[in-house]
Structure formats: C-alpha cells, structure tokens
Design a protein around this motif. Structure first.
Motif, mmCIF file in Angstrom:
data_model
loop_
_atom_site.group_PDB
_atom_site.id
_atom_site.type_symbol
_atom_site.label_atom_id
_atom_site.label_comp_id
_atom_site.label_asym_id
_atom_site.label_seq_id
_atom_site.Cartn_x
_atom_site.Cartn_y
_atom_site.Cartn_z
ATOM 1 N N TYR A 1 2.370 -1.619 -5.851
ATOM 2 C CA TYR A 1 3.535 -0.732 -5.868
ATOM 3 C C TYR A 1 3.912 -0.316 -4.444
ATOM 4 O O TYR A 1 5.084 -0.234 -4.092
ATOM 5 N N LEU A 2 2.880 -0.064 -3.612
ATOM 6 C CA LEU A 2 3.156 0.326 -2.221
ATOM 7 C C LEU A 2 3.787 -0.839 -1.453
ATOM 8 O O LEU A 2 4.659 -0.633 -0.617
ATOM 9 N N GLU B 1 5.736 -3.034 -2.698
ATOM 10 C CA GLU B 1 7.142 -3.095 -3.103
ATOM 11 C C GLU B 1 7.969 -2.003 -2.410
ATOM 12 O O GLU B 1 9.107 -2.235 -2.043
ATOM 13 N N LEU B 2 7.332 -0.845 -2.206
ATOM 14 C CA LEU B 2 8.011 0.225 -1.448
ATOM 15 C C LEU B 2 8.318 -0.252 -0.027
ATOM 16 O O LEU B 2 9.341 0.101 0.544
#
Lengths: 102, 230
Positions: free
Chosen positions: B181-182, B184-185
C-alpha cells in the motif's frame, strides 16, 4: 440517490503493551487521512470503526469502496498514538460484516 | 519468502525482538548492519535469516570504493547512500553494490543517468518508509514528493525499486501487504509494488547467496562439476 458501496477491513494493531482506546485509534486514522488525502476524501470515506478490542488489538473498520486504499494507507502510516508506538496491520477485506467475521 | 532489507537493530540484545516482530508480520528474513560477522545467520530452526548489511556513504569515490572492497566479502547486502552525482553514478554502475539508498534528509534526487546505469548493472533504488511514520504535514509531504520523483525516474529508466522499512524499533516495521500500500502511495502500480516488496529483495539475496558459494568465480562463471585427479 445512489447507494455507496462499502467495505469492511479487519486489522490488527501492534502496540508496545499500553492499551489504546477506540476513540484514540479512530481519531488517529481520521487525522492521517485528512493530512495525506485532504478534507474531501476524509469526508467521502465515511470511515467508521465498527469494533476494536483494546486488549487483543483486533478490530474492524468500515469505509466506502472508493476510499478503501486511502484509508488503509493512512492507517499504515500511523507511527504512534499519543506516546505509544503502534503498527497497523491490515488483514482481510469483505463487502459484508458477516463475511469478515468468518 | 519475503525479506526486509533495511532494519536497523540498535544492539545485538534486541535482535530477538525484531525477529519476533518480523515473523509475526510474515517476513522470512531481515538485513541489518548490526549482526555477527558472517553474511547470513539462520534462526528459529533455520526458518528465518538474518543478513549482514553494510551502509556506505561519502562524496568521494575513492573512499567509497575502498570501503566497498572491504565489506563486499563479509556482507550479504551492500548499500551506498545517494550523495554526489559522481559517487552515485559510480555506485550505480558497480556490480558489487546492491542498493542505492535515498536519504530523505539530504536534497539528492535520483538522476536519469544514474538510474540508467543502475538498470544496466542491476543496482536497485532503496526507499525507506520509516521517515514517513515520524513526520507529519508539510515535512512528510516534502519527503513523499522527493520519493515519488525518484521512484518515477527509476521506473522510467528501468531501474528496480525496492521498499524497506528502515526500522529502528520493531513497531516501525510493517507487514509485506502494508508495504505494498505504501508503494502505491509512492507512485508504483499494484503489480510493480508487489514485486518491489516480495520478489526484488529476494532476487538480490539469491544473487548474493550464489556469490558466497565456493563454486562461484564471477558473474556468469561458476564451477558446475569438479574433476577427479586420477
């Protein structure tokens, strides 16, 4: 009015032993969401902490499908709540509360 | 098999706590500068690897090169901090260097030329997410901007990007899924993010494990079978 699609996320909050209450956790996720993605996203997320067990660290949160990734990222980026270091671990995602509790 | 390549265990007595946390999160190994002299140690009935990592910094190519010469034989992971253009280009081009690490405190960004050299010699760009946990507001925004720009440069030049924790405390670590998720951030596509967390660090470790085998001579040259003296 079109119904918004919601998602449930089960998670585990690692902490250094000190208990963190539901309100503190909810506020921390909300604040981070607001800081990273802005007010409109925070408002549209319809973020709600369905349940959280302060003793075990297990919990379930609810938000809209469109903001799910942003909510998870915001929660992951919480380094500490108050003076307690924490680590947010997303577990399962489901469309229903029944599905997540299976 | 998922390995966190950037963990900063403060002393050997706290290594066990880091291993416990890493296992709980689903990692099968971690790399840290503060470990025994051997490149790899096995724990928990050989199910968990602790790898020796060397972090080198400096603006002078000569001093960094000398230190790479010294540490390569004893370290599973060799990382050089992104500093001056000359050092960064030299490190990116040197096959002994595994990672080019971005430091959020310094105002150095990855250049196209450095990224192309890194892509050609399989040197990866390492991003540590630990600063993002401790910063907030404008300061965090500046770090995210810096990371996103460098990642974009690396990906467009074909240089591999990996995400590591940079954890100085066990609670700074995040699960491999959370790390995706990070990623993708920071501007990676979901598939690339999965590769940057799960596969790319493992590929670097596997490549270096081959290097440490007695049959290894140099890249592309290995002893496959030894002849008998008769």
């Amino acid at each position: 009015m079109k119904r918004t699609r919601r998602r449930y996320l089960s998670f585990y909050l690692h902490s250094d032993g000190s208990s963190i209450d539901t309100k503190q956790l909810g506020t921390a996720i909300w604040k981070n969401l607001l800081s990273i993605y802005g007010e409109v996203c925070a408002a549209d997320s319809k973020l709600y902490l369905v349940q959280y067990d302060e003793k075990t660290g297990d919990g379930i949160l609810q938000c809209t499908l469109s903001s799910l990734d942003m909510v998870i990222t915001s929660a992951i980026l919480i380094g500490s709540i108050g003076k307690n270091l924490v680590s947010f671990e997303p577990k399962r995602i489901s469309g229903t509360i029944k599905g997540i509790k299976k | 098999m998922v390995i966190d390549l950037g963990v900063y265990v403060p002393d050997s007595s706290s290594l066990e706590v880091f291993i416990e946390m890493a296992q709980e999160l689903g990692f099968t190994g971690l790399a840290t500068p503060h470990t025994e002299s051997e490149p790899e140690h096995l724990f928990a009935n050989s199910r968990f690897s602790v790898l020796k990592r060397a972090d080198l910094t400096g603006n002078n190519i000569k001093s960094v090169r000398k230190r790479v010469d010294d540490v390569r034989k004893h370290s599973m992971i060799v990382s050089v901090g992104l500093a001056s253009v000359e050092t960064a280009n030299w490190a990116a081009d040197d096959k002994r260097v595994d990672l080019l690490t971005l430091n959020h405190l310094r105002d150095y960004r990855l250049r196209d030329t450095t990224a192309r050299l890194g892509a050609a010699s399989n040197t990866a760009l390492e991003i540590k997410f630990e600063p993002l946990l401790n910063l907030a507001g404008l300061n965090r925004s500046k770090v995210i901007k810096m990371y996103r720009e460098s990642i974009s440069t690396a990906i467009s030049s074909g240089m591999q990007v990996i995400l590591s924790s940079g954890a100085k405390h066990p609670l700074h670590m995040r699960s491999p899924r959370a790390m995706q998720y990070l990623c993708e951030l920071l501007g990676m596509e979901p598939k690339y993010a999965e590769h940057a967390v799960n596969q790319a660090p493992m590929d670097i470790v596997e490549k270096n494990r081959r290097r440490f085998r007695s049959d290894y001579i140099r890249d592309g040259l290995e002893i496959i079978q030894r002849g008998t003296e008769e």
